[in-house]
Scaffold this motif. Structure first.
Motif, mmCIF file in Angstrom:
data_model
loop_
_atom_site.group_PDB
_atom_site.id
_atom_site.type_symbol
_atom_site.label_atom_id
_atom_site.label_comp_id
_atom_site.label_asym_id
_atom_site.label_seq_id
_atom_site.Cartn_x
_atom_site.Cartn_y
_atom_site.Cartn_z
ATOM 1 N N UNK A 183 0.841 -1.188 0.000
ATOM 2 C CA UNK A 183 0.000 0.000 0.000
ATOM 3 C C UNK A 183 0.877 1.239 0.000
ATOM 4 N N UNK A 184 0.556 2.221 -0.841
ATOM 5 C CA UNK A 184 1.369 3.438 -0.867
ATOM 6 C C UNK A 184 1.189 4.248 0.405
ATOM 7 N N UNK A 231 10.132 2.947 -3.121
ATOM 8 C CA UNK A 231 10.093 3.069 -4.581
ATOM 9 C C UNK A 231 8.992 4.054 -4.941
ATOM 10 N N UNK A 232 9.324 5.024 -5.798
ATOM 11 C CA UNK A 232 8.363 6.011 -6.293
ATOM 12 C C UNK A 232 7.935 5.601 -7.698
ATOM 13 N N UNK A 233 6.630 5.480 -7.899
ATOM 14 C CA UNK A 233 6.095 5.218 -9.225
ATOM 15 C C UNK A 233 5.553 6.532 -9.790
ATOM 16 N N UNK A 246 3.419 8.139 -6.713
ATOM 17 C CA UNK A 246 3.005 7.280 -5.602
ATOM 18 C C UNK A 246 4.244 6.658 -4.981
ATOM 19 N N UNK A 247 4.310 6.686 -3.660
ATOM 20 C CA UNK A 247 5.466 6.133 -2.963
ATOM 21 C C UNK A 247 5.112 4.901 -2.160
ATOM 22 N N UNK A 248 5.845 3.802 -2.401
ATOM 23 C CA UNK A 248 5.629 2.541 -1.693
ATOM 24 C C UNK A 248 6.859 2.227 -0.833
ATOM 25 N N UNK A 249 6.790 2.430 0.475
ATOM 26 C CA UNK A 249 7.920 2.044 1.318
ATOM 27 C C UNK A 249 8.140 0.536 1.271
ATOM 28 N N UNK A 250 9.384 0.123 1.226
ATOM 29 C CA UNK A 250 9.691 -1.304 1.236
ATOM 30 C C UNK A 250 9.476 -1.894 2.621
#
Length: 312
Positions: A183-184, A231-233, A246-250
């Protein structure tokens, strides 16, 4: 009369293969339902998979009906493995991270098809005599055969559930670490002017270089920018010059906020229009508080966020 009897016999002969198609589709549906942890989404996936698997199995019924007439037990098993394996490999072949043929076979996408084919094989061999596909085994519905089918229904999915799909090992993979969902933590949307549309791609490249982010370029200005924390999409430009990040933290990425805050401030320093932050339902939310720590005070000169200054 004899022709009618022959026709009725043929229809009766196809019945076990029809039931085998239902049984095979049911095992696949159960496999997916278990794979999704019994959640509602798993029920939807199971229902769709059941219909698709049944239609495919039923279309192949004439092939297996004829094969049961002319092939021995070993050859008939190999036919099921060959057809299931071929379809399975076809499904898994687009995986760019497969390093050999085993990575195309021993993966969930392929094993689900092989398992489904083996389920149909199991039902047929327990129900129909080899060489006589129109004749049921005398003991075909004995208790022990029902027991085998019952056990098979609940165990054929095991190889699929323990196998893993080769995935992108880099930080660009939002599922890095093996998690099943992501989830972003930040969603940014804004509109670009014509000038900004020409510059936005270079802005991302400069920001990525300043933060030591790895970049994959797609359609301009689409990007994937990442490090070990996030990771930024970056999307394209859509109707109305709408654009989004959108940013998804690992999983385990504890230091994602500094680079995210830097990106927010970097963009705010250059864009003519304000950034709109949204929640999971598309609703507007407040600007993340952590970004304040990485932005210059409102009365300070615009210098960027350690990544260059001005509006390049």
């Amino acid at each position: 009369m004899q022709a009618d009897a022959t026709e009725r016999g043929a229809r009766a002969g196809y019945l076990p293969f029809f039931l085998a198609s239902l049984y095979a589709a049911g095992t696949l549906a159960f496999c997916l339902f278990v794979g999704y942890g019994g959640q509602a989404l798993g029920g939807i996936a199971a229902g769709v998979a059941f219909v698709i698997a049944f239609v495919c199995a039923f279309v192949l019924t004439p092939v297996f009906f004829v094969a049961r007439r002319v092939l021995g037990e070993v050859a008939y098993l190999l036919l099921h493995l060959l057809i299931g394996g071929a379809i399975g490999i076809y499904r898994s072949a687009p995986n760019l991270y497969a390093e050999g043929w085993l990575d195309l076979v021993l993966v969930p996408d392929s094993l689900m098809v092989i398992m489904t084919s083996l389920a149909a094989w199991l039902f047929v061999v327990l129900s129909v005599t080899a060489g006589q596909p129109s004749r049921k085994r005398p003991e075909s519905w004995s208790l022990w055969r029902w027991g085998v089918l019952f056990v098979g229904f609940f165990t054929l999915h095991i190889p699929t559930s323990v196998s893993e799909t080769p995935t992108d090992p880099s930080c660009h993979n939002v599922f890095l670490g093996g998690r099943q969902s992501a989830s972003p933590s930040v969603r940014m949307n804004f509109e670009l002017s014509e000038r900004e549309r020409q510059l936005i791609g270079s802005w991302y490249d400069r920001f990525a270089a300043s933060q030591a982010l790895r970049v994959r370029r797609h359609r301009s200005p689409s990007r994937s920018m990442c490090n070990d924390d996030i990771v930024f999409r970056v999307g394209g430009v859509f109707e109305g010059a709408r654009h989004g990040v959108t940013g998804y933290p690992h999983d385990g990425g504890e230091d994602w906020q500094p680079v995210t805050g830097a990106l927010i401030c970097y963009l705010e320093d250059r864009l003519d229009r304000p950034i709109r932050f949204t929640g999971g339902g598309g609703e507007d939310i407040e600007r993340p508080e952590f970004a304040l720590a990485y932005c210059a005070p409102p009365d300070a000169p615009a210098t960027g966020v350690g990544v260059g200054s001005g509006s390049e």
